[in-house]
Design a protein around this motif. Structure first.
Motif, PDB file in Angstrom:
ATOM      1  N   ASP A 922       0.831  -1.193   0.000  1.00 16.97           N
ATOM      2  CA  ASP A 922       0.000   0.000   0.000  1.00 16.97           C
ATOM      3  C   ASP A 922       0.876   1.258   0.000  1.00 16.97           C
ATOM      4  N   VAL A 923       0.512   2.238  -0.846  1.00 18.50           N
ATOM      5  CA  VAL A 923       1.301   3.457  -0.993  1.00 18.50           C
ATOM      6  C   VAL A 923       1.353   4.234   0.317  1.00 18.50           C
ATOM      7  N   THR A 924       0.276   4.228   1.079  1.00 17.26           N
ATOM      8  CA  THR A 924       0.201   5.023   2.314  1.00 17.26           C
ATOM      9  C   THR A 924       0.759   4.282   3.513  1.00 17.26           C
ATOM     10  N   THR A 925       0.306   3.040   3.722  1.00 16.99           N
ATOM     11  CA  THR A 925       0.672   2.305   4.940  1.00 16.99           C
ATOM     12  C   THR A 925       1.856   1.369   4.753  1.00 16.99           C
ATOM     13  N   GLY A 926       2.156   0.984   3.512  1.00 19.16           N
ATOM     14  CA  GLY A 926       3.224   0.017   3.257  1.00 19.16           C
ATOM     15  C   GLY A 926       2.815  -1.412   3.511  1.00 19.16           C
ATOM     16  N   ALA A 927       1.556  -1.638   3.884  1.00 16.60           N
ATOM     17  CA  ALA A 927       1.086  -2.998   4.191  1.00 16.60           C
ATOM     18  C   ALA A 927       1.032  -3.831   2.918  1.00 16.60           C
ATOM     19  N   LEU A 928       1.439  -5.103   3.022  1.00 17.05           N
ATOM     20  CA  LEU A 928       1.386  -5.998   1.883  1.00 17.05           C
ATOM     21  C   LEU A 928      -0.039  -6.516   1.730  1.00 17.05           C
ATOM     22  N   THR A 929      -0.587  -6.350   0.534  1.00 16.86           N
ATOM     23  CA  THR A 929      -1.959  -6.762   0.242  1.00 16.86           C
ATOM     24  C   THR A 929      -1.960  -7.703  -0.946  1.00 16.86           C
ATOM     25  N   VAL A 930      -2.627  -8.846  -0.815  1.00 20.66           N
ATOM     26  CA  VAL A 930      -2.720  -9.824  -1.894  1.00 20.66           C
ATOM     27  C   VAL A 930      -3.951  -9.508  -2.726  1.00 20.66           C
ATOM     28  N   THR A 931      -3.782  -9.405  -4.059  1.00 22.13           N
ATOM     29  CA  THR A 931      -4.923  -9.115  -4.940  1.00 22.13           C
ATOM     30  C   THR A 931      -5.370 -10.339  -5.728  1.00 22.13           C
ATOM     31  N   GLU A 932      -4.465 -11.260  -6.007  1.00 19.06           N
ATOM     32  CA  GLU A 932      -4.830 -12.557  -6.600  1.00 19.06           C
ATOM     33  C   GLU A 932      -4.178 -13.621  -5.742  1.00 19.06           C
ATOM     34  N   ASP A 933      -5.001 -14.316  -4.938  1.00 16.64           N
ATOM     35  CA  ASP A 933      -4.459 -15.172  -3.891  1.00 16.64           C
ATOM     36  C   ASP A 933      -4.443 -16.637  -4.270  1.00 16.64           C
ATOM     37  N   VAL A 934      -4.487 -16.955  -5.552  1.00 18.34           N
ATOM     38  CA  VAL A 934      -4.436 -18.363  -5.950  1.00 18.34           C
ATOM     39  C   VAL A 934      -3.052 -18.904  -5.592  1.00 18.34           C
ATOM     40  N   GLY A 935      -3.004 -19.724  -4.553  1.00 20.54           N
ATOM     41  CA  GLY A 935      -1.736 -20.311  -4.130  1.00 20.54           C
ATOM     42  C   GLY A 935      -0.884 -19.404  -3.276  1.00 20.54           C
ATOM     43  N   VAL A 936      -1.349 -18.194  -2.944  1.00 18.21           N
ATOM     44  CA  VAL A 936      -0.527 -17.226  -2.208  1.00 18.21           C
ATOM     45  C   VAL A 936      -0.995 -17.139  -0.761  1.00 18.21           C
ATOM     46  N   THR A 937      -0.051 -17.293   0.163  1.00 20.63           N
ATOM     47  CA  THR A 937      -0.334 -17.035   1.569  1.00 20.63           C
ATOM     48  C   THR A 937       0.732 -16.080   2.097  1.00 20.63           C
ATOM     49  N   VAL A 938       0.334 -15.207   3.020  1.00 17.92           N
ATOM     50  CA  VAL A 938       1.241 -14.202   3.582  1.00 17.92           C
ATOM     51  C   VAL A 938       1.132 -14.250   5.100  1.00 17.92           C
ATOM     52  N   THR A 939       2.278 -14.264   5.758  1.00 16.29           N
ATOM     53  CA  THR A 939       2.315 -14.219   7.221  1.00 16.29           C
ATOM     54  C   THR A 939       3.281 -13.115   7.645  1.00 16.29           C
ATOM     55  N   GLY A 940       3.241 -12.786   8.924  1.00 15.41           N
ATOM     56  CA  GLY A 940       4.158 -11.784   9.452  1.00 15.41           C
ATOM     57  C   GLY A 940       3.624 -10.386   9.290  1.00 15.41           C
ATOM     58  N   GLY A 941       4.520  -9.426   9.140  1.00  9.95           N
ATOM     59  CA  GLY A 941       4.173  -8.021   9.030  1.00  9.95           C
ATOM     60  C   GLY A 941       4.854  -7.169  10.081  1.00  9.95           C
ATOM     61  N   GLU A 942       5.445  -7.821  11.106  1.00 15.04           N
ATOM     62  CA  GLU A 942       6.147  -7.057  12.123  1.00 15.04           C
ATOM     63  C   GLU A 942       7.389  -6.425  11.522  1.00 15.04           C
ATOM     64  N   ASN A 943       7.575  -5.148  11.853  1.00 14.80           N
ATOM     65  CA  ASN A 943       8.717  -4.385  11.342  1.00 14.80           C
ATOM     66  C   ASN A 943       8.745  -4.354   9.824  1.00 14.80           C
ATOM     67  N   GLY A 944       7.554  -4.521   9.221  1.00 16.98           N
ATOM     68  CA  GLY A 944       7.464  -4.435   7.765  1.00 16.98           C
ATOM     69  C   GLY A 944       7.941  -5.660   7.017  1.00 16.98           C
ATOM     70  N   VAL A 945       8.266  -6.756   7.733  1.00 18.18           N
ATOM     71  CA  VAL A 945       8.783  -7.974   7.089  1.00 18.18           C
ATOM     72  C   VAL A 945       7.649  -8.981   6.941  1.00 18.18           C
ATOM     73  N   TYR A 946       7.443  -9.444   5.713  1.00 20.27           N
ATOM     74  CA  TYR A 946       6.400 -10.420   5.424  1.00 20.27           C
ATOM     75  C   TYR A 946       7.042 -11.685   4.852  1.00 20.27           C
ATOM     76  N   THR A 947       6.446 -12.821   5.152  1.00 21.44           N
ATOM     77  CA  THR A 947       6.838 -14.082   4.518  1.00 21.44           C
ATOM     78  C   THR A 947       5.763 -14.452   3.509  1.00 21.44           C
ATOM     79  N   VAL A 948       6.163 -14.555   2.256  1.00 19.15           N
ATOM     80  CA  VAL A 948       5.243 -14.871   1.161  1.00 19.15           C
ATOM     81  C   VAL A 948       5.504 -16.308   0.717  1.00 19.15           C
ATOM     82  N   LYS A 949       4.438 -17.095   0.621  1.00 15.82           N
ATOM     83  CA  LYS A 949       4.535 -18.464   0.119  1.00 15.82           C
ATOM     84  C   LYS A 949       3.601 -18.601  -1.070  1.00 15.82           C
TER      85      LYS A 949
END
Length: 988
Positions: A922-949
């Motif tokens: 996101d341009v404002t918050t920096g949060a990672l947002t999934v728009t097509e989640d076929v096969g995509v999972t996201v965890t984390g978010g602390e300190n801006g670090v996400y794990t994408v599978k």
């Protein structure tokens, strides 16, 4: 000397004077009149009388500039010079000095160009209602001037697109042209008197295009397609759209990269209409659909090959021309609507060839809601997996409720779009009879449609219906869709398979191991579904054949059959030979003193005594396995302490006995293994290589021999006698993280050394036990991708095995790693390398705009072998499921070339060869947002670090065989990003 110089100067002066006299008319041309007036309002050519005075005309100049010879005419016999209207009309209104030049001199004459015609034009801005059928008339007085051209933006109008009525003093733009305008357009009218008038027309149409002037607006994404104009179906031009996939029309409000920014207003409903025709002339055409989505939510899908339409309204005429209307609510900022055609990414073949024309985007008008006539009644069949769409032209009417039989449907039972009501499959599956539905709108208008219950679709069984089963390896599952019907029966040949042997759940038929372990050789199964007469075109119940071939060459249980008459006892005269009660149902009870029994041989073996004929294959490794329990052993005479049982395996001999406590005792190091099942029952396994000729005296017969003939009498029970081929696969898969040992079946009994990729393994990292070469899990855990295992046997011969790990890549950047190979086609990166303080220790920092990176592909992929783009070589296998996983942190995203916030975020696309996933920060918050989640999972978010599978099934033909991450922001948004702990795993 002084007199001579004076004479020379006088002579030179005289010569100069002579030239001057010639240029003043002494020998040069004469022009009459020498000064003329020209009124561009009156127009016409301008004529002069010319006397060349014996010279030859070489050129004409206007204020020193040479006039093109095509703009004037000199007639020598008539001594006449004509300057054409086409030149004078567009000359500047002032006094011009023309020069007539001959080979003997030149002369000047004056033309005063004026504009005495007075014209007028109402330049007020105007609005136009698309489709009104009315010309746009403007008060205008052109006097004697004429219209030389009319332009609209960059387009030039044809003469049929406008008119001027001098008597009525009206200038008009024709409705046929006005209907091609959208938004605000500036129109310029150029007159023959060099005057021009401008005015703006604002159409209520948001977009229009008919391509008759070969103008293709920038409303599409031309990345993958050849887009031109071509002759249409009605004699006019059309948009020629040819290729293998892509987005044809893209409209958005703001904050999107491609397409046409459009003046959508929040809360309003719009209608996109167009015509198209299938121009395909080849065979096949494997796609054949045109669709529309709003930010990846389907609004419309039309398959022009089978004439099916979901969403919108569409009809096809006798010439194959489709007319389409699609209603939709205005997209919000960052959203977009897009039309697309049949998409098959990764293929270079042309899959469609279409013509589009008369594309119009308008705000929807208020009108009574009506259903498309083809959607008044639809059939839903049992087992149908799709929803049912009921489409129409709802105008501005909003759906308030949907009801059936006087009961209002729950919001979970249906969904609505601007011109569609969609009944959910989960609701339709519960219907038991034909049902009439009423749609009520907020203005209390209603429409009705009906759902009829049709016959079922055919049941579906797994295409992979021939399987090999390895004894003891677990359940086997087949993908099925029985449309909700029950299984009537499953037969193996003529034998009914008990219901306890299989499970039907979650669209899978699972055959249990307990039953599979009773099979022998190839088994032909037939499954029957209880749907007789319930499927279109079929009266009989549907059946499905499937085949399971077991590696068991012999498989004898004693619960049901009398197998003893087949000769399995062999060369023995038993005191007792019967099927009796055992420890778990029936078992074979044998009582005798000495002799050969449990005798099995292949056809053609020399053994001539009693035996069971089995389909053994010469020089093949087998395992004889059976359950055994000693009831008693009684000493008759002699000195032996027990009965010694010898296992004759044609290639090897082994033996076992039961001690005085009835405990099973194998002779050491003779290839016999056993498992104590308790209660005196043992499962015995014995490996041998079957040989038709066998060892001396074996004569191709596998058997057990009881020694101490007439010394001991024994009473013994056997069950589950199995002989199965031992698979000798040289490759095995290690599941990373499991720490389980990996084993290979082998025929050698001793090994000197084992190496992995040329490095000798320590003694604790491998073992040779019970006919298996075992690689310990602790070592297998260190393998990434694969390792070559070489075993050196006692005779110095070598055998090679492959250890495959589910972990194909493991990149943490703590080691010396050059991430340059990770960036496939990024040419504009300002930062591409490992940094010390990243996400977790060292991390990879990439600063760039757009491009493909984090790329993985096999060496033989098109991505590497043909395109020659870089990638990390990763030996994916077709049809296998994998997961790409990584840690990611956004450091910043900026408008290209600046440090300013971008208008839109970077859209990151995960290309997995069989499907895509998408996310953005996101341009404002920096949060990672999934728009097509076929096969995509996201965890984390602390300190801006996400794990994408991201999970996908590898397909060599998809995306040129390359798995990668793409930043879809080329020359639009710059990004600065960190990656760490990148891994690629096979999913087991």
């Amino acid at each position: 000397m002084r007199n001579k110089l004076l004479v020379f100067i006088l002579a030179l002066f005289s010569l100069s004077a002579a030239f001057a006299l010639a240029s003043c008319g002494g020998g040069g041309p004469k022009v009459t009149p020498s000064k003329a007036e020209y009124d561009i309002g009156a127009g016409g050519d301008l004529e002069f009388t010319v006397d060349l005075n014996g010279g030859k005309l070489t050129r004409v100049k206007d204020d020193g500039a040479v006039v093109d010879p095509t703009e004037y005419l000199f007639e020598e016999k008539e001594n006449k010079l004509t300057i054409f209207e086409s030149y004078l009309l567009y000359a500047e209104t002032k006094e011009h000095t023309f020069t007539l030049v001959t080979d003997k001199g030149e002369t000047e004459f004056i033309v005063n160009i004026t504009n005495k015609v007075k014209t007028s034009f109402d330049e007020s801005d105007r609005g136009y209602a698309y489709g009104s059928g009315k010309d746009l008339e403007i008060d205008a007085d052109f006097s004697t001037a004429t219209v030389s051209s009319v332009t609209a933006g960059g387009r030039k109008l044809a003469s049929a697109d406008y008119s001027y009525d001098g008597a009525a003093k009206k200038f008009a733009v024709k409705t046929a042209f006005l209907d091609t305008l959208y938004g605000e357009t500036e129109i310029t009218v150029n007159l023959s008197n060099n005057q021009s008038y401008k005015f703006k027309v604002t159409s209520d149409c948001l977009f229009a295009a008919n391509f008759d002037d070969d103008n293709i607006p920038s409303f599409y994404n031309e990345y993958r397609n050849a887009t031109t104009t071509a002759a249409g179906w009605n004699g006019t031009r059309a948009l020629h759209w040819k290729g293998n996939g892509g987005n044809l029309m893209i409209f958005y409000v703001e904050n999107y990269n491609y397409g046409l920014q459009t003046a959508f207003e929040a809360g309003k409903t719009y209608c996109l209409s167009f015509q198209f025709k299938n121009n395909w002339t080849g065979e096949g055409n494997p796609e054949g659909f045109v669709g529309m989505s709003l930010s990846n939510t389907a609004l419309f899908n039309l398959n022009y090959l089978n004439n099916t339409v979901d969403g919108g309204v569409a009809s096809c005429d006798a010439n194959g021309v489709w007319s389409v209307k699609i209603y939709f609510d205005a997209p919000a900022a960052g959203q977009f609507t897009y039309m697309y055609t049949g998409y098959r990414d990764g293929s270079d073949a042309v899959l469609f060839d279409l013509l589009f024309d008369n594309i119009v985007l308008l705000e929807a008008e208020d009108r009574p809601p009506v259903l498309d006539e083809r959607d008044g009644e639809k059939t839903f069949s049992k087992g149908q997996e799709s929803d049912l769409w009921f489409d129409g032209e709802f105008g501005l009417s909003k759906v308030k409720s949907v009801s059936a039989g006087g009961k209002t449907l729950s919001a979970e039972d249906y969904s609505v779009l601007a011109s569609s009501v969609i009944l959910k499959n989960s609701y339709l599956s519960k219907l038991t009879e034909d049902t009439q539905f009423i749609v009520t709108f907020e203005n209390d208008k209603t429409v009705a449609f009906k759902v009829k219950l049709g016959k079922s679709l055919s049941t579906v069984f797994d295409e992979d219906n021939e399987r090999e089963y390895l004894y003891g390896s677990g359940d086997l599952s087949f993908d099925v869709n029985f449309r909700g019907f029950s299984v009537l029966s499953v037969k193996n040949g003529q034998e009914l398979v008990p219901e306890s042997a299989y499970v039907l759940a979650e669209n899978k038929l699972t055959v249990k191991q307990a039953y599979l372990d009773t099979l022998q050789g190839k088994n032909d199964f037939v499954l029957t579904v209880d749907n007789a007469g319930l499927v279109d075109g079929k009266d009989e119940a549907e059946t499905h054949a499937f085949f399971i071939t077991s590696n068991a060459a012999v498989n004898i249980g004693f619960g049901e059959s009398d197998i003893l008459s087949s000769g399995i006892v062999g060369a023995i005269a038993p005191a007792k030979n019967e099927i009796a009660d055992g420890w778990d149902g029936k078992a074979w009870n044998l009582s005798a003193t000495g002799g050969n029994f449990m005798a099995m041989k292949a056809a053609g073996a020399a053994w001539s005594y009693g035996s069971y004929e089995a389909p053994f294959v010469d020089n093949t490794l087998y395992c004889l396995q059976f359950d055994v329990k000693l009831n008693s052993q009684t000493k008759l005479e002699g000195e032996a302490s027990f009965v010694n049982f010898i296992l004759h395996g044609t290639s090897v001999l082994a033996s076992f006995h039961f001690d005085e406590n009835k405990t099973f005792v194998p002779e050491a190091d003779k290839g016999v293994t056993f498992v104590d099942r308790g209660n005196g029952v043992y499962t015995v396994s014995f490996r041998f290589t079957y040989m038709l000729e066998g060892l001396s005296g074996e004569e191709g017969c596998v058997r057990i021999e009881a020694q101490q003939y007439n010394e001991y009498s024994y009473d013994i029970l056997f069950d589950k006698v199995v002989v199965y081929a031992v698979p000798l696969a040289t490759s095995a898969l290690y599941e990373h993280g499991s720490m389980r040992d990996v084993s290979y079946n082998v025929t050698f009994e001793e090994v000197k050394e084992v190496k992995a990729n040329g490095v000798a393994l320590a003694a604790g990292q491998y073992a040779l036990e019970d006919g298996k070469l075992i690689i310990r899990g602790a070592f297998a855990e260190t393998i990434v991708g694969s390792a070559e295992i070489v075993a050196t046997k006692s005779d110095d011969a070598e055998e090679t095995f492959i250890l495959l790990s589910t972990l194909l890549q493991d990149i943490d950047f703590e080691r010396e790693t050059d991430p340059g190979f990770m960036a496939a086609d990024i040419l504009t990166s300002t930062q591409n390398g490992a940094v010390e303080n990243g996400i977790e220790g060292k991390s990879w920092q990439l600063t760039a705009t757009g491009g493909n990176f984090m790329t993985f592909a096999p060496a033989a992929s098109q991505w590497l072998s043909v395109n020659m783009w870089p990638a990390t070589i990763t030996e994916f296998r077709a049809g296998v499921r994998y997961a790409l996983q990584f840690d990611v942190k956004l450091l910043g995203q900026y408008a290209h070339g600046t440090k300013d916030a971008p208008a839109a975020a970077v859209n990151f696309i995960l290309h997995g060869t069989d499907h895509d996933g998408k996310f953005y920060f996101d341009v404002t918050t920096g949060a990672l947002t999934v728009t097509e989640d076929v096969g995509v999972t996201v965890t984390g978010g602390e300190n801006g670090v996400y794990t994408v599978k991201f999970e996908f099934v590898y397909t060599p033909s998809g995306h040129e065989g390359c798995v990668r991450l793409e930043a879809d922001s080329w020359q639009n948004v710059d990004y600065d990003i960190l990656f760490d702990n990148i891994s690629v795993n096979q999913i087991v």
